[in-house]
Design a protein around this motif. Structure first.
Motif, short mmCIF file in Angstrom:
data_model
loop_
_atom_site.label_atom_id
_atom_site.label_comp_id
_atom_site.label_asym_id
_atom_site.label_seq_id
_atom_site.Cartn_x
_atom_site.Cartn_y
_atom_site.Cartn_z
N GLU A 136 4.92 2.94 -0.73
CA GLU A 136 4.64 3.15 -2.16
C GLU A 136 3.14 3.20 -2.44
N VAL A 137 2.40 2.23 -1.92
CA VAL A 137 0.97 2.12 -2.23
C VAL A 137 0.18 3.28 -1.63
N VAL A 138 0.41 3.56 -0.36
CA VAL A 138 -0.38 4.60 0.31
C VAL A 138 -0.08 5.99 -0.25
N LEU A 139 1.19 6.32 -0.37
CA LEU A 139 1.53 7.67 -0.85
C LEU A 139 1.13 7.87 -2.31
N THR A 140 1.27 6.83 -3.11
CA THR A 140 0.84 6.95 -4.51
C THR A 140 -0.68 7.08 -4.57
N GLY A 141 -1.39 6.35 -3.70
CA GLY A 141 -2.84 6.45 -3.68
C GLY A 141 -3.33 7.80 -3.21
N VAL A 142 -2.68 8.38 -2.21
CA VAL A 142 -3.12 9.65 -1.63
C VAL A 142 -2.66 10.84 -2.46
N TYR A 143 -1.37 10.85 -2.84
CA TYR A 143 -0.79 12.03 -3.50
C TYR A 143 -0.54 11.84 -4.99
N GLY A 144 -0.75 10.64 -5.49
CA GLY A 144 -0.50 10.39 -6.90
C GLY A 144 0.95 10.04 -7.19
N ALA A 145 1.82 10.16 -6.20
CA ALA A 145 3.24 9.84 -6.36
C ALA A 145 3.87 9.81 -4.98
N THR A 146 5.01 9.18 -4.89
CA THR A 146 5.78 9.20 -3.64
C THR A 146 6.52 10.53 -3.54
N ARG B 154 6.11 10.50 -12.52
CA ARG B 154 4.90 9.87 -11.99
C ARG B 154 4.71 8.52 -12.66
N LEU B 155 3.82 7.73 -12.08
CA LEU B 155 3.46 6.46 -12.70
C LEU B 155 2.40 6.71 -13.75
N ASP B 156 2.45 5.95 -14.79
CA ASP B 156 1.44 5.98 -15.83
C ASP B 156 0.86 4.59 -15.91
N PRO B 157 -0.40 4.35 -15.95
CA PRO B 157 -1.49 5.28 -16.15
C PRO B 157 -1.80 6.06 -14.87
N VAL B 158 -2.52 7.17 -15.06
CA VAL B 158 -2.92 8.02 -13.94
C VAL B 158 -4.41 7.86 -13.73
N PRO B 159 -4.89 7.65 -12.55
CA PRO B 159 -4.11 7.24 -11.39
C PRO B 159 -3.80 5.75 -11.50
N PRO B 160 -2.64 5.35 -10.99
CA PRO B 160 -2.34 3.91 -11.03
C PRO B 160 -3.23 3.18 -10.03
N GLU B 161 -3.63 1.99 -10.38
CA GLU B 161 -4.45 1.20 -9.48
C GLU B 161 -3.59 0.75 -8.31
N PRO B 162 -4.16 0.70 -7.10
CA PRO B 162 -3.38 0.22 -5.95
C PRO B 162 -2.78 -1.16 -6.19
N LYS B 163 -3.52 -2.01 -6.91
CA LYS B 163 -3.02 -3.35 -7.21
C LYS B 163 -1.74 -3.28 -8.04
N ILE C 188 1.90 -4.63 -6.93
CA ILE C 188 2.68 -5.58 -7.74
C ILE C 188 4.10 -5.05 -7.93
N ARG C 189 4.23 -3.77 -8.29
CA ARG C 189 5.56 -3.17 -8.44
C ARG C 189 6.37 -3.32 -7.15
N SER C 190 5.72 -3.01 -6.03
CA SER C 190 6.39 -3.07 -4.74
C SER C 190 6.75 -4.50 -4.36
N ALA C 191 5.87 -5.44 -4.66
CA ALA C 191 6.14 -6.84 -4.33
C ALA C 191 7.35 -7.36 -5.10
N VAL C 192 7.48 -6.94 -6.34
CA VAL C 192 8.65 -7.37 -7.12
C VAL C 192 9.92 -6.74 -6.57
N LEU C 193 9.85 -5.46 -6.21
CA LEU C 193 11.03 -4.77 -5.72
C LEU C 193 11.40 -5.16 -4.29
N PHE C 194 10.41 -5.38 -3.44
CA PHE C 194 10.68 -5.59 -2.01
C PHE C 194 10.22 -6.95 -1.49
N GLY C 195 9.74 -7.82 -2.36
CA GLY C 195 9.26 -9.14 -1.93
C GLY C 195 10.31 -9.98 -1.25
#
Length: 169
Positions: free
Chosen positions: A77-87, A96-105, A109-116
């Motif tokens: 999630e973090v790398v692909l969103t950072g590189v391409y703006g979306a998975t 897409r995620l809003d705000p654009v571009p979303p901060e890696p942090k 956080i989204r990923s930690a809640v979903l996959f923690g």
């Protein structure tokens, strides 16, 4: 019917149509990330003492499998969103995620809640509590109206919206 009216008036998908796109995007992303995770687990099987036996893991194996699984899903999630703006799933579903571009942090956080829950997968009771939080995050997106912002989006300060125009750096 309300979705059709919304689309005709604004040219944007209605609330439930956008939610459907989010579901499609999440399924596509989970399939891709799970394929990556299976490859990582196969690689760990070769180097872990006793192999990567998920049914009867050693302590080292359990920790390694948990951390690797979290790293794959959150990193995806973090790398692909950072590189391409979306998975890839979001790109395919035109969201897409809003705000654009979303901060890696925020994406982390989204990923930690979903996959923690993967980090504590082999810790009895704590794994159940963490899994329930993850399931609630997904379910909360279903019941939140009109934005369908789940707990993971609220904690990260993000939302998923229709993608208009080009996505990427």
């Amino acid at each position: 019917m309300e979705d059709t009216e919304d689309t005709e008036k604004t040219g944007a998908p209605g609330e439930w149509a956008l939610f459907g796109r989010r579901v499609v995007a999440r399924v596509v992303d989970l399939v891709i990330a799970t394929g990556i995770q299976l490859a990582v687990t196969a690689g760990l099987d070769l180097v872990l003492p006793g192999g990567a036996d998920a049914a009867d893991p050693t302590v080292v194996g359990a920790v390694a499998l948990s951390v690797a699984a979290f790293a794959v899903y959150a990193g995806y999630e973090v790398v692909l969103t950072g590189v391409y703006g979306a998975t890839p799933g979001k790109l395919m579903a035109k969201v897409r995620l809003d705000p654009v571009p979303p901060e890696p942090k925020a994406v982390l956080i989204r990923s930690a809640v979903l996959f923690g829950y993967l980090l504590v997968y082999y810790i009895p009771l704590l794994n159940l509590v963490a899994l329930m939080a993850s399931v609630y995050a997904v379910f909360s997106a279903l019941i939140d109206r009109p934005g369908h912002r789940g707990m993971h989006d609220r904690l990260a300060g993000t939302s998923v919206v229709q993608r208009l125009g080009r996505v990427g750096p």
